[in-house]
Write an enzyme that holds these catalytic residues in place. Structure first.
Site, PDB file in Angstrom:
ATOM      1  N   ARG A 110      38.077  18.289  -5.024  1.00  0.00           N
ATOM      2  CA  ARG A 110      37.592  17.214  -5.881  1.00  0.00           C
ATOM      3  C   ARG A 110      37.669  15.943  -5.036  1.00  0.00           C
ATOM      4  NH1 ARG A 110      35.874  20.636  -8.750  1.00  0.00           N
ATOM      5  NH2 ARG A 110      36.388  21.081 -10.925  1.00  0.00           N
ATOM      6  N   GLU A 152      30.958  10.929  -9.211  1.00  0.00           N
ATOM      7  CA  GLU A 152      29.787  11.823  -9.106  1.00  0.00           C
ATOM      8  C   GLU A 152      28.808  11.519 -10.232  1.00  0.00           C
ATOM      9  OE1 GLU A 152      31.153  15.888  -8.841  1.00  0.00           O
ATOM     10  OE2 GLU A 152      32.113  15.528  -6.911  1.00  0.00           O
ATOM     11  N   HIS A 194      27.950  18.561  -5.049  1.00  0.00           N
ATOM     12  CA  HIS A 194      28.897  19.402  -5.817  1.00  0.00           C
ATOM     13  C   HIS A 194      28.223  20.720  -6.241  1.00  0.00           C
ATOM     14  CE1 HIS A 194      32.622  19.290  -8.659  1.00  0.00           C
ATOM     15  NE2 HIS A 194      32.330  20.534  -8.293  1.00  0.00           N
TER      16      HIS A 194
HETATM   17  N1  NAD Z   1      33.108  22.281  -4.758  1.00  0.00           N
HETATM   18  C1  NAD Z   1      32.974  23.083  -5.794  1.00  0.00           C
HETATM   19  O1  NAD Z   1      31.885  23.304  -6.316  1.00  0.00           O
HETATM   20  C2  NAD Z   1      34.191  23.762  -6.342  1.00  0.00           C
HETATM   21  C3  NAD Z   1      34.052  25.024  -6.923  1.00  0.00           C
HETATM   22  C4  NAD Z   1      35.168  25.639  -7.409  1.00  0.00           C
HETATM   23  C5  NAD Z   1      36.402  25.029  -7.316  1.00  0.00           C
HETATM   24  N2  NAD Z   1      36.503  23.795  -6.768  1.00  0.00           N
HETATM   25  C6  NAD Z   1      37.812  23.150  -6.648  1.00  0.00           C
HETATM   26  O2  NAD Z   1      38.652  23.989  -5.897  1.00  0.00           O
HETATM   27  C7  NAD Z   1      39.926  24.071  -6.527  1.00  0.00           C
HETATM   28  C8  NAD Z   1      40.620  25.336  -6.129  1.00  0.00           C
HETATM   29  O3  NAD Z   1      39.998  26.448  -6.715  1.00  0.00           O
HETATM   30  P1  NAD Z   1      40.666  27.914  -6.595  1.00  0.00           P
HETATM   31  O4  NAD Z   1      39.864  28.803  -7.461  1.00  0.00           O
HETATM   32  O5  NAD Z   1      40.853  28.281  -5.175  1.00  0.00           O
HETATM   33  O6  NAD Z   1      42.059  27.648  -7.279  1.00  0.00           O
HETATM   34  P2  NAD Z   1      43.433  28.411  -7.063  1.00  0.00           P
HETATM   35  O7  NAD Z   1      44.312  27.986  -8.161  1.00  0.00           O
HETATM   36  O8  NAD Z   1      43.180  29.856  -6.849  1.00  0.00           O
HETATM   37  O9  NAD Z   1      43.959  27.809  -5.679  1.00  0.00           O
HETATM   38  C9  NAD Z   1      44.441  26.523  -5.521  1.00  0.00           C
HETATM   39  C10 NAD Z   1      45.555  26.552  -4.494  1.00  0.00           C
HETATM   40  O10 NAD Z   1      45.971  25.203  -4.254  1.00  0.00           O
HETATM   41  C11 NAD Z   1      47.385  25.217  -4.101  1.00  0.00           C
HETATM   42  N3  NAD Z   1      47.939  23.900  -4.404  1.00  0.00           N
HETATM   43  C12 NAD Z   1      48.036  23.283  -5.602  1.00  0.00           C
HETATM   44  N4  NAD Z   1      48.641  22.100  -5.460  1.00  0.00           N
HETATM   45  C13 NAD Z   1      48.941  21.964  -4.148  1.00  0.00           C
HETATM   46  C14 NAD Z   1      49.580  20.968  -3.391  1.00  0.00           C
HETATM   47  N5  NAD Z   1      50.058  19.869  -3.951  1.00  0.00           N
HETATM   48  N6  NAD Z   1      49.725  21.169  -2.065  1.00  0.00           N
HETATM   49  C15 NAD Z   1      49.280  22.297  -1.470  1.00  0.00           C
HETATM   50  N7  NAD Z   1      48.662  23.300  -2.147  1.00  0.00           N
HETATM   51  C16 NAD Z   1      48.491  23.115  -3.472  1.00  0.00           C
HETATM   52  C17 NAD Z   1      47.892  26.287  -5.063  1.00  0.00           C
HETATM   53  O11 NAD Z   1      49.157  26.762  -4.646  1.00  0.00           O
HETATM   54  C18 NAD Z   1      46.795  27.331  -4.967  1.00  0.00           C
HETATM   55  O12 NAD Z   1      47.111  28.330  -4.037  1.00  0.00           O
HETATM   56  C19 NAD Z   1      39.590  23.940  -8.014  1.00  0.00           C
HETATM   57  O13 NAD Z   1      40.691  23.507  -8.755  1.00  0.00           O
HETATM   58  C20 NAD Z   1      38.470  22.939  -8.003  1.00  0.00           C
HETATM   59  O14 NAD Z   1      38.972  21.624  -8.080  1.00  0.00           O
HETATM   60  C21 NAD Z   1      35.420  23.146  -6.290  1.00  0.00           C
HETATM   61  O1  DGY Z   2      35.755  23.802 -10.500  1.00  0.00           O
HETATM   62  C1  DGY Z   2      34.666  24.369 -10.442  1.00  0.00           C
HETATM   63  O2  DGY Z   2      34.463  25.509 -10.887  1.00  0.00           O
HETATM   64  C2  DGY Z   2      33.502  23.676  -9.807  1.00  0.00           C
HETATM   65  O3  DGY Z   2      33.878  22.522  -9.164  1.00  0.00           O
HETATM   66  C3  DGY Z   2      32.410  23.390 -10.775  1.00  0.00           C
HETATM   67  O4  DGY Z   2      32.776  22.304 -11.561  1.00  0.00           O
END
Ligand code: NAD
Ligand code: DGY
Length: 327
Positions: A237, A266, A285
């Site tokens: 994010r 955004e 995004h």
């Molecule tokens: N760009 C996009 O379109 C898009 C798409 C999907 C997700 N995302 C973002 O990616 C993030 C992660 O998604 P995910 O499915 O891998 O989630 P997830 O929960 O599987 O993984 C997140 C990881 O971050 C780690 N984490 C949390 N806080 C932390 C900190 N302070 N320091 C170090 N590590 C930390 C957690 O331990 C976990 O392993 C989502 O929360 C979202 O914000 C963005």
């Molecule tokens: O968190 C997610 O799944 C993506 O960023 C879409 O908002």
């Protein structure tokens, strides 16, 4: 009587049909200034909402006294005030895992595009400025065999690590809330402090959720620690990065380049300095934005909604304690 729910994002007709079989559906393909007053009117007796991006906080919940479930069509849920939702015994769900590969593809693509300067070169060709062999001034840097640092080794971080290890022979350093032994074994990833990653990695991918602990997790200090040749990629994010510090780091040559799929605001303002820098590659995004993956996310979110309203365990429940307490 079927429970009343609001679907506030355009979803595939098969998903909408499934929700309609189980609920009375008020459908908004999108929310804008025209549809918002009707949305809030309908919210007064809605039991569920399905969509993404809407800020669900105390003020919102005050207008939704009958709400039982908030089903987010996204894995990130920084738009949800979970303590407030939980206090009101409302279920919150998200859509993890089904998007891991698509987001990892996007982030890896962004990394490659930034390292090999693809948008800049594409623009050169299309604008008719390809007049002689490309010289050193337009060379990129190798990705294969370079060290990749992943901050946030969850579902998506692990899918990025898989691509880097098996496809690009990249040594992997990672930082996470706790060690992830599976990625250490499968992809020979090494657990490091944030500072070690910043100092040692050639490419740094940020993939943590946005929480109170990750706001501006990467700022001036971290950019100063990075190599001058480092490329920083943000797929989490926008607010997890101090964007002003990133602009300065890019302008001062503290790092080489950045690839950004997410921004603090955004859509990003057309005046933002990022948009005028050749060493920044931007995307709107679109991490999970493929037909297949968005359909899987919508299906999972709809299943969460319907099961939650039936008193059954939704497959991706965020606030476990509500489910246990309520039933
Ligand atoms: N760009 C996009 O379109 C898009 C798409 C999907 C997700 N995302 C973002 O990616 C993030 C992660 O998604 P995910 O499915 O891998 O989630 P997830 O929960 O599987 O993984 C997140 C990881 O971050 C780690 N984490 C949390 N806080 C932390 C900190 N302070 N320091 C170090 N590590 C930390 C957690 O331990 C976990 O392993 C989502 O929360 C979202 O914000 C963005
Ligand atoms: O968190 C997610 O799944 C993506 O960023 C879409 O908002």
């Amino acid at each position: 009587m079927k429970p009343k729910v609001i679907v506030y994002k355009k979803v595939d007709s098969t998903v909408l049909d499934y929700v309609r079989e189980n609920c009375e559906v008020i459908y908004f393909e999108k929310l804008d200034s025209d549809s918002l007053p009707t949305f809030y009117q309908e919210l007064k007796d809605a039991e569920g909402i399905l969509g993404s991006g809407l800020k669900v906080d105390e003020q919102f919940l005050e207008q939704a006294p009958d709400l039982k479930i908030v089903s987010n069509i996204s894995v990130g849920y920084d738009n949800l005030d979970i303590p407030e939702i939980t206090k009101r015994k409302i279920i919150a769900t998200n859509t993890p895992d089904v998007l891991n590969d698509s987001v990892a593809d996007t982030i890896f693509g962004l990394l490659l595009a930034t390292a090999r300067r693809m948008p800049e070169l594409n623009q050169m060709v299309k604008s008719g400025k390809w007049t002689s062999q490309v010289g050193e001034n337009l060379y990129g840097v190798d990705v294969h065999h370079k060290t990749l640092g992943i901050i946030g080794m969850g579902g998506i971080g692990s899918a990025i690590a898989k691509r880097a290890h098996f496809g690009f022979d990249m040594p992997i350093l990672y930082h996470n809330r706790s060690r992830n032994l599976e990625v250490e074994q499968r992809f020979q990833a090494t657990y490091c402090t944030l500072e070690e990653i910043c100092q040692q990695a050639d490419f740094i991918c940020l993939m943590t959720p946005l929480t109170s602990k990750t706001v501006k997790l990467i700022g001036e200090k971290e950019f100063k620690h990075m190599k001058k040749s480092a490329i920083f990629v943000n797929g989490s994010r926008g607010a997890t990065v101090d964007e002003d510090a990133l602009v300065r780091a890019l302008q001062n040559g503290d790092i080489l380049a950045a690839g950004l799929d997410v921004f603090a605001q955004e859509p990003v303002s057309p005046e933002h300095p990022f948009l005028f820098m050749d060493n920044v590659v931007t995307l709107p995004h679109i991490g999970s934005a493929t037909y297949e993956t968005r359909l899987k996310m919508a299906k999972l979110a709809a299943e969460n909604l319907v099961l939650g309203l039936q008193g059954k365990l939704p497959p991706s429940l965020i606030n476990q304690e509500v489910f246990t307490k309520v039933r």
